[in-house]
Write a protein that holds these residues in place. Structure first.
Motif, PDB file in Angstrom:
ATOM      1  N   ASP A 166     -17.610   7.306 -18.626  1.00  0.00           N
ATOM      2  CA  ASP A 166     -17.314   6.607 -16.426  1.00  0.00           C
ATOM      3  C   ASP A 166     -17.791   7.614 -15.872  1.00  0.00           C
ATOM      4  O   ASP A 166     -17.895   7.757 -14.402  1.00  0.00           O
ATOM      5  N   ASP A 167     -17.976   9.085 -15.825  1.00  0.00           N
ATOM      6  CA  ASP A 167     -17.667  10.089 -15.153  1.00  0.00           C
ATOM      7  C   ASP A 167     -16.552   9.843 -14.136  1.00  0.00           C
ATOM      8  O   ASP A 167     -17.566  10.552 -13.163  1.00  0.00           O
ATOM      9  N   LYS A 168     -15.591   9.876 -14.346  1.00  0.00           N
ATOM     10  CA  LYS A 168     -14.140   9.795 -12.857  1.00  0.00           C
ATOM     11  C   LYS A 168     -13.842  11.388 -13.119  1.00  0.00           C
ATOM     12  O   LYS A 168     -13.287  11.780 -11.923  1.00  0.00           O
ATOM     13  N   HIS A 169     -13.236  11.590 -14.354  1.00  0.00           N
ATOM     14  CA  HIS A 169     -12.622  13.058 -14.530  1.00  0.00           C
ATOM     15  C   HIS A 169     -11.561  13.152 -13.893  1.00  0.00           C
ATOM     16  O   HIS A 169     -10.941  13.912 -12.838  1.00  0.00           O
ATOM     17  N   GLU A 170     -10.856  11.487 -13.913  1.00  0.00           N
ATOM     18  CA  GLU A 170      -9.549  11.770 -13.533  1.00  0.00           C
ATOM     19  C   GLU A 170      -8.114  12.244 -13.805  1.00  0.00           C
ATOM     20  O   GLU A 170      -6.974  12.236 -14.059  1.00  0.00           O
ATOM     21  N   ILE A 171      -8.640  12.424 -15.335  1.00  0.00           N
ATOM     22  CA  ILE A 171      -7.544  12.496 -16.481  1.00  0.00           C
ATOM     23  C   ILE A 171      -7.381  14.074 -16.628  1.00  0.00           C
ATOM     24  O   ILE A 171      -8.930  14.560 -16.407  1.00  0.00           O
ATOM     25  N   PRO A 172      -6.342  14.684 -16.588  1.00  0.00           N
ATOM     26  CA  PRO A 172      -5.468  16.091 -16.776  1.00  0.00           C
ATOM     27  C   PRO A 172      -6.125  16.036 -18.062  1.00  0.00           C
ATOM     28  O   PRO A 172      -6.170  15.381 -19.047  1.00  0.00           O
ATOM     29  N   PRO A 173      -6.581  17.577 -18.252  1.00  0.00           N
ATOM     30  CA  PRO A 173      -6.278  17.930 -19.566  1.00  0.00           C
ATOM     31  C   PRO A 173      -5.551  17.898 -20.622  1.00  0.00           C
ATOM     32  O   PRO A 173      -4.707  17.845 -20.097  1.00  0.00           O
ATOM     33  N   LYS A 174      -5.304  17.974 -22.186  1.00  0.00           N
ATOM     34  CA  LYS A 174      -4.304  18.159 -22.821  1.00  0.00           C
ATOM     35  C   LYS A 174      -4.198  19.153 -22.295  1.00  0.00           C
ATOM     36  O   LYS A 174      -3.990  20.645 -22.245  1.00  0.00           O
ATOM     37  N   GLN A 175      -2.381  19.549 -22.161  1.00  0.00           N
ATOM     38  CA  GLN A 175      -1.371  19.869 -21.810  1.00  0.00           C
ATOM     39  C   GLN A 175      -0.889  20.609 -23.312  1.00  0.00           C
ATOM     40  O   GLN A 175      -0.149  20.032 -24.366  1.00  0.00           O
ATOM     41  N   ILE A 176      -0.792  21.792 -23.443  1.00  0.00           N
ATOM     42  CA  ILE A 176      -0.848  22.737 -24.983  1.00  0.00           C
ATOM     43  C   ILE A 176       0.669  23.073 -24.743  1.00  0.00           C
ATOM     44  O   ILE A 176       1.395  23.250 -23.107  1.00  0.00           O
ATOM     45  N   VAL A 177       1.646  22.360 -25.330  1.00  0.00           N
ATOM     46  CA  VAL A 177       2.525  22.935 -25.749  1.00  0.00           C
ATOM     47  C   VAL A 177       3.156  24.252 -26.329  1.00  0.00           C
ATOM     48  O   VAL A 177       2.518  23.424 -27.838  1.00  0.00           O
ATOM     49  N   PHE A 178       3.848  25.127 -26.892  1.00  0.00           N
ATOM     50  CA  PHE A 178       3.994  26.355 -27.394  1.00  0.00           C
ATOM     51  C   PHE A 178       5.428  26.549 -27.656  1.00  0.00           C
ATOM     52  O   PHE A 178       6.191  26.369 -27.179  1.00  0.00           O
ATOM     53  N   THR A 179       5.217  26.705 -29.076  1.00  0.00           N
ATOM     54  CA  THR A 179       6.258  26.280 -29.931  1.00  0.00           C
ATOM     55  C   THR A 179       7.064  27.387 -29.920  1.00  0.00           C
ATOM     56  O   THR A 179       5.933  28.791 -30.167  1.00  0.00           O
ATOM     57  N   SER A 180       8.149  28.373 -29.525  1.00  0.00           N
ATOM     58  CA  SER A 180       8.163  29.539 -29.650  1.00  0.00           C
ATOM     59  C   SER A 180       8.470  30.068 -31.215  1.00  0.00           C
ATOM     60  O   SER A 180       9.040  28.675 -32.466  1.00  0.00           O
ATOM     61  N   PHE A 181       8.683  31.285 -31.769  1.00  0.00           N
ATOM     62  CA  PHE A 181       8.909  32.013 -33.020  1.00  0.00           C
ATOM     63  C   PHE A 181      10.819  31.348 -32.990  1.00  0.00           C
ATOM     64  O   PHE A 181      10.194  31.273 -34.554  1.00  0.00           O
ATOM     65  N   SER A 182      10.775  31.527 -32.637  1.00  0.00           N
ATOM     66  CA  SER A 182      12.469  31.102 -33.249  1.00  0.00           C
ATOM     67  C   SER A 182      12.814  29.736 -33.217  1.00  0.00           C
ATOM     68  O   SER A 182      13.697  29.878 -34.122  1.00  0.00           O
ATOM     69  N   ASP A 183      12.312  29.373 -32.532  1.00  0.00           N
ATOM     70  CA  ASP A 183      12.163  27.508 -32.875  1.00  0.00           C
ATOM     71  C   ASP A 183      11.954  27.258 -34.540  1.00  0.00           C
ATOM     72  O   ASP A 183      11.927  27.172 -34.822  1.00  0.00           O
ATOM     73  N   ILE A 184      10.954  28.314 -35.079  1.00  0.00           N
ATOM     74  CA  ILE A 184       9.910  28.105 -36.286  1.00  0.00           C
ATOM     75  C   ILE A 184      10.564  28.847 -37.437  1.00  0.00           C
ATOM     76  O   ILE A 184      10.891  28.220 -38.189  1.00  0.00           O
ATOM     77  N   ILE A 185      11.518  29.944 -36.925  1.00  0.00           N
ATOM     78  CA  ILE A 185      12.447  30.210 -38.003  1.00  0.00           C
ATOM     79  C   ILE A 185      13.313  29.003 -38.340  1.00  0.00           C
ATOM     80  O   ILE A 185      14.184  29.539 -39.438  1.00  0.00           O
ATOM     81  N   THR A 186      14.360  28.821 -37.351  1.00  0.00           N
ATOM     82  CA  THR A 186      15.258  28.218 -37.144  1.00  0.00           C
ATOM     83  C   THR A 186      14.984  26.160 -37.115  1.00  0.00           C
ATOM     84  O   THR A 186      15.998  25.050 -37.875  1.00  0.00           O
TER      85      THR A 186
END
Length: 233
Positions: free
Chosen positions: A67-87
């Protein structure tokens, strides 16, 4: 690949091997497309690139129009903290994004040709105390595994450290598991079924045959040298 909608939601797209050459030329990063005539299938992958419960599967009849409209924003990267991984505050079967400083690099086996390729490194993020580390063990081309090591565990025995991080199951329940599960068990060795050459050997990183020698480099019959000690059974 991952498609992102105008609302920011994303979904995993599977392109079967026979159609990759066609769609790799049509689908460009950052472009906006109208896609039609595809299959919708459950997202049952063991490790998911998107948390969406469905996936799109392209077929030979799938239509992709730029469509060549480029109205859709790029994928938002949500980073996971190490503390959340540990718990354990994360979805176990969805791939994570993290930001961390490489604190140290340990054992590495990067030569191609063997199934034991891996790099072990210790990562640390800015919000974690200095004595806390997250170890990233990456088997190249495979999934990554994260484990934590805190200074308060430094006085534990190796067995206590192992049992503090995993679910302990009896052998009878392990046999009945239907999914890949990380667990520990306690058992008594009654018999080692070994050959005339023992029950394990040092393997070549290229061909997995026996690599002989008392110290690195270990050499196989084909003359290939392996610097790391790779144990095979």
């Amino acid at each position: 690949m991952i498609l992102v909608g105008k609302s920011g939601d994303d979904i995993h797209v599977v392109v079967p091997a026979p159609h990759v050459s066609v769609f790799s030329e049509k689908c460009l990063l950052g472009h906006t497309y109208t896609v039609s005539n595809f299959k919708v299938v459950p997202n049952v992958l063991a490790f998911k690139a998107s948390g969406h419960k469905y996936m799109l599967k392209f077929t030979a009849g799938t239509s992709v129009v730029d469509d060549d409209k480029h109205e859709i924003p790029p994928k938002q990267i949500v980073f996971t903290s190490f503390s959340d991984i540990i718990t354990g505050k994360f979805v176990k079967d969805v791939l994570l994004d993290v930001i961390g400083m490489v604190d140290s690099i340990g054992y590495a086996q990067t030569e191609s040709g063997g199934k034991k390729q891996q790099i072990n490194m210790v990562l640390r993020d800015h919000i974690m105390p200095k004595e806390t580390r997250v170890t990233l063990s990456d088997q190249l081309g495979s999934n990554s595994q994260l484990s934590s090591q805190n200074s308060k565990n430094s006085q534990l025995t190796p067995v206590q450290k192992l049992l503090s991080k995993v679910v302990v199951l009896p052998i009878v329940e392990i046999i009945q598991l239907k999914d890949i599960t990380f667990c520990a068990t306690v058992a008594t060795t009654k018999l080692l079924a070994a050959s005339l050459f023992g029950w394990y050997y040092r393997a070549c990183h290229m061909c997995q045959s026996i690599a002989r020698g008392d110290k690195p480099p270990f050499e196989c019959e084909a003359g290939q040298e392996t610097m790391a000690e790779i144990i095979s059974f």
